[in-house]
Design an enzyme around this catalytic site. Structure first.
Site, PDB file in Angstrom:
ATOM      1  N   LYS A  93       0.643  -1.065   0.048  1.00 62.32           N
ATOM      2  CA  LYS A  93       0.164   0.026  -0.034  1.00 62.32           C
ATOM      3  C   LYS A  93       0.915   1.023   0.017  1.00 62.32           C
ATOM      4  O   LYS A  93       0.802   2.205   0.965  1.00 62.32           O
ATOM      5  CB  LYS A  93      -1.068   0.100   1.182  1.00 62.32           C
ATOM      6  CG  LYS A  93      -1.997  -1.034   1.108  1.00 62.32           C
ATOM      7  CD  LYS A  93      -3.153  -0.876   2.102  1.00 62.32           C
ATOM      8  CE  LYS A  93      -4.226  -1.973   1.974  1.00 62.32           C
ATOM      9  NZ  LYS A  93      -3.649  -3.513   2.483  1.00 62.32           N
TER      10      LYS A  93
HETATM   11  P1  BMP Z   1      -8.685 -11.016   6.469  1.00 66.08           P
HETATM   12  O1  BMP Z   1      -9.074 -12.053   5.665  1.00 66.08           O
HETATM   13  O2  BMP Z   1      -8.013 -11.844   7.677  1.00 66.08           O
HETATM   14  O3  BMP Z   1      -9.458 -10.469   7.156  1.00 66.08           O
HETATM   15  O4  BMP Z   1      -7.264 -10.459   5.790  1.00 66.08           O
HETATM   16  C1  BMP Z   1      -7.590  -9.422   4.752  1.00 66.08           C
HETATM   17  C2  BMP Z   1      -6.462  -9.126   4.123  1.00 66.08           C
HETATM   18  O5  BMP Z   1      -6.749  -7.996   3.042  1.00 66.08           O
HETATM   19  C3  BMP Z   1      -5.480  -8.457   4.824  1.00 66.08           C
HETATM   20  O6  BMP Z   1      -4.273  -8.644   4.607  1.00 66.08           O
HETATM   21  C4  BMP Z   1      -5.604  -6.956   4.670  1.00 66.08           C
HETATM   22  O7  BMP Z   1      -4.308  -5.892   4.774  1.00 66.08           O
HETATM   23  C5  BMP Z   1      -6.339  -6.886   3.204  1.00 66.08           C
HETATM   24  N1  BMP Z   1      -6.851  -5.845   2.804  1.00 66.08           N
HETATM   25  C6  BMP Z   1      -8.247  -5.639   3.842  1.00 66.08           C
HETATM   26  O8  BMP Z   1      -8.575  -6.522   4.375  1.00 66.08           O
HETATM   27  N2  BMP Z   1      -9.182  -4.537   3.211  1.00 66.08           N
HETATM   28  C7  BMP Z   1      -9.004  -3.655   2.097  1.00 66.08           C
HETATM   29  O9  BMP Z   1      -9.529  -2.764   1.898  1.00 66.08           O
HETATM   30  C8  BMP Z   1      -7.519  -3.943   1.444  1.00 66.08           C
HETATM   31  C9  BMP Z   1      -6.644  -4.743   1.891  1.00 66.08           C
HETATM   32  O10 BMP Z   1      -5.629  -4.981   1.250  1.00 66.08           O
END
Ligand code: BMP
Length: 261
Positions: A93
């Site tokens: 990011k």
């Molecule tokens: P999880 O499924 O455990 O919530 O992880 C989501 C992943 O996606 C994380 O690595 C986070 O940094 C990324 N992410 C997100 O959750 N929302 C966004 O809007 C953008 C992301 O990159």
């Protein structure tokens, strides 16, 4: 529109080599699953790449959370990517002026540009963030996803921010492979991809931390995702391999339903 076209057709319309490669991998592996490998040790990261690797098109890292980072870890990740046929995306990011992001991309501990096929970028600085990253790559077998909308509660990505961000996306089709967002993006170019995080079969949210989840079916059918990002739903499952298989099957079935309707 993009949403009704098969990935195989879209691969031929990709405007940059990484997007074409990713679309071809998706077709070959019948996978539109990206795992978010949010683990803090090198051994756990490699174990994930080796075990869920066969079921994903894209393996997403936050390399700065790994406590024992080394150049060897990168060599192992690249070997796993080659062996299991997936691309690497470092979810850095980038969000600074062009000059700074060019240094962050190619220098420092992680030398992201040397190994990550793809990175993520916040468009908040304006177009310079893209030209800065582009200036750090010698040839363009690298690309980025622009984060135009976030999954988290109370995010500041307003409709006007999203549409201005889409304009930046359209101006750099040689480097931008698509967008990260939650609502069907107005990608007028079928060679670009929509990547959507916040996907879980079991949870609606993660409490006070702000994440908001949708089902695999909903993100593909209603929210316009081409690739879904699943982190804890796989990584923290009792059996991550079985979870990866289940998400992959459900996501691909939703895609097939979308293109056939
Ligand atoms: P999880 O499924 O455990 O919530 O992880 C989501 C992943 O996606 C994380 O690595 C986070 O940094 C990324 N992410 C997100 O959750 N929302 C966004 O809007 C953008 C992301 O990159």
């Amino acid at each position: 529109s993009r949403l009704s076209l098969p990935f195989s057709v879209r691969a031929d319309q990709a405007t940059n080599p990484v997007a074409a490669k990713l679309l071809k991998i998706m077709v070959a592996k019948q996978s539109n699953l990206c795992v978010a490998a949010d683990v803090t040790s090198a051994s756990k990261l490699i174990a994930l790449a080796e075990t869920v690797g066969p079921y994903v098109c894209l393996f997403k890292t936050h390399i700065d959370i790994v406590e024992d980072f080394s150049a060897q870890l990168i060599q192992q990740l690249l070997a796993a990517a080659q062996k299991h046929n997936f691309l690497l995306i470092e979810d850095r990011k980038f969000a600074d002026i062009g000059h700074t992001v060019s240094l962050q991309y190619s220098h420092g501990t992680y030398k992201i540009c040397s190994w990550a096929d793809l990175v993520t970028v916040h468009p908040v600085p304006g177009e310079g963030v893209i030209t800065g990253l582009k200036s750090a790559v010698a040839d363009l077998h690298r690309g980025c996803f622009i984060v135009v909308e976030m999954s988290s509660a109370g995010n500041l990505t307003t409709p006007s921010y999203i549409s201005s961000s889409m304009e930046i996306c359209k101006k750099h089709p040689d480097f931008v492979v698509g967008v990260v967002c939650q609502t069907p993006s107005t990608l007028n170019n079928p060679g670009l991809l929509q990547l959507t995080p916040g996907v879980s079969l079991d949870c609606q949210n993660d409490g006070e931390l702000g994440q908001q989840y949708n089902s695999p079916e909903d993100v593909i059918m209603l929210r316009g995702a081409d690739i879904a990002v699943v982190g804890r739903g796989i990584v923290q499952a009792a059996d991550p391999v079985q979870a990866a298989q289940e998400y992959r099957t459900k996501l691909w079935a939703a895609y097939e339903k979308r293109v056939s309707s």
